[in-house]
Design an enzyme around this catalytic site. Structure first.
Site, PDB file in Angstrom:
ATOM      1  N   HIS A 186      30.567  35.811  49.635  1.00  0.00           N
ATOM      2  CA  HIS A 186      30.997  34.835  50.718  1.00  0.00           C
ATOM      3  C   HIS A 186      30.536  33.465  50.406  1.00  0.00           C
ATOM      4  CE1 HIS A 186      31.634  38.719  52.777  1.00  0.00           C
ATOM      5  NE2 HIS A 186      32.436  38.128  53.405  1.00  0.00           N
ATOM      6  N   LYS A 223      27.943  31.388  55.234  1.00  0.00           N
ATOM      7  CA  LYS A 223      27.771  32.554  56.221  1.00  0.00           C
ATOM      8  C   LYS A 223      26.373  32.842  56.484  1.00  0.00           C
ATOM      9  CE  LYS A 223      29.077  37.373  55.885  1.00  0.00           C
ATOM     10  NZ  LYS A 223      29.747  37.364  57.191  1.00  0.00           N
TER      11      LYS A 223
END
Length: 266
Positions: free
Chosen positions: A155, A159
């Protein structure tokens, strides 16, 4: 059939804006509230480049739900708001559809009780992508035959939680299909702490966080003389919206808190 009245929390965020746009473009849905802590009192249409909707972005969720008579709350905020926002929605009789992750198993049990006490349904979904659900399903199938497995999830560097909710849900599915098996050399030693990733039911989850990455996950199975890799890549937040749309409509006929979007797929 009357329109489903939808409130969106985290409306100014990247996922929230996609939800607002999707709701405005579906004649079966009606946007009645938009909540964002820092967006200011602007019309929700401005967030997504659409004409004014008459819905002014609010900063307080409870006030917005009280004033809007919403049927469903779609929440894409942050893990620290996940539990309080869900409880607020239930208290007002609004069905929560939570794309925000960070719930513990104990919290999910408690929220299920709260939903049933109010006679409403809710959904906590680590992932709304149909492709990601299939990736998890295929991984659980493979785990019966390839018990040695590791998960690598990727990610962006902003995040907040690690590992991702999707990887945890994948790990739960895999664990239902195989016995706990401690992998690797029994005398293995991490020279750098955390190098082997997070431990889950005998296998490891590795979280990669880098700028320029959106959302990918790879489940790697190993056996003598072969490996099997099951991978899903997301490239655009719009890819989650068919799932969110389905969740909004199906939660209207659900009672209790459902964990996992797969339960809403026919």
């Amino acid at each position: 059939m009357s329109q489903i009245k939808v409130a969106v929390a985290g409306a100014s965020g990247r996922m929230g804006r996609e939800v607002v746009k999707m709701v405005l473009e579906d004649p079966e849905l009606r946007l009645v509230a938009a909540v964002a802590r820092t967006a200011g009192p602007v019309d929700a249409g401005m967030l997504v480049g659409k004409p004014d909707t008459g819905v002014i972005v609010a900063s307080d969720l409870a006030e917005a739900l009280s004033a809007s008579d919403a049927d469903v709350l779609v929440d894409f905020t942050a893990p620290k708001f996940a539990m309080p926002n869900t409880e607020t929605a239930i208290r007002f009789g609004v069905r929560p559809v939570m794309g925000t992750t960070g719930f513990t198993p104990e919290q999910i049990i408690e929220l299920d009780k709260q939903c049933k006490d109010r006679g409403i349904g809710g959904l906590i979904a680590p992932n709304f992508s149909i492709g990601a659900i299939l990736m998890m399903k295929f991984s659980a199938m493979a785990a019966k035959y390839f018990p040695h497995v590791e998960i690598i999830e990727y990610h962006g560097d902003q995040k907040l939680d690690a590992p991702s909710g999707t990887s945890i849900k994948t790990a739960e599915w895999i664990s239902e299909a195989r016995q706990e098996l401690r992998q690797g050399n029994p005398n293995e030693e991490e020279v750098i702490e955390g190098a082997r990733g997070g431990y889950y039911n005998g296998f490891r989850i590795h979280s990669v966080r880098l700028p320029g990455v959106f959302a990918q996950q790879e489940v790697v199975f190993g056996a003598f003389g072969q490996t099997l890799k099951i991978r899903h890549d997301s490239y655009d937040r719009a890819g989650y919206m068919p799932g969110v749309n389905t969740a909004i409509k199906k939660v209207m006929s659900t009672t209790g808190m459902v964990y996992g979007f797969e339960h809403f797929l026919d």
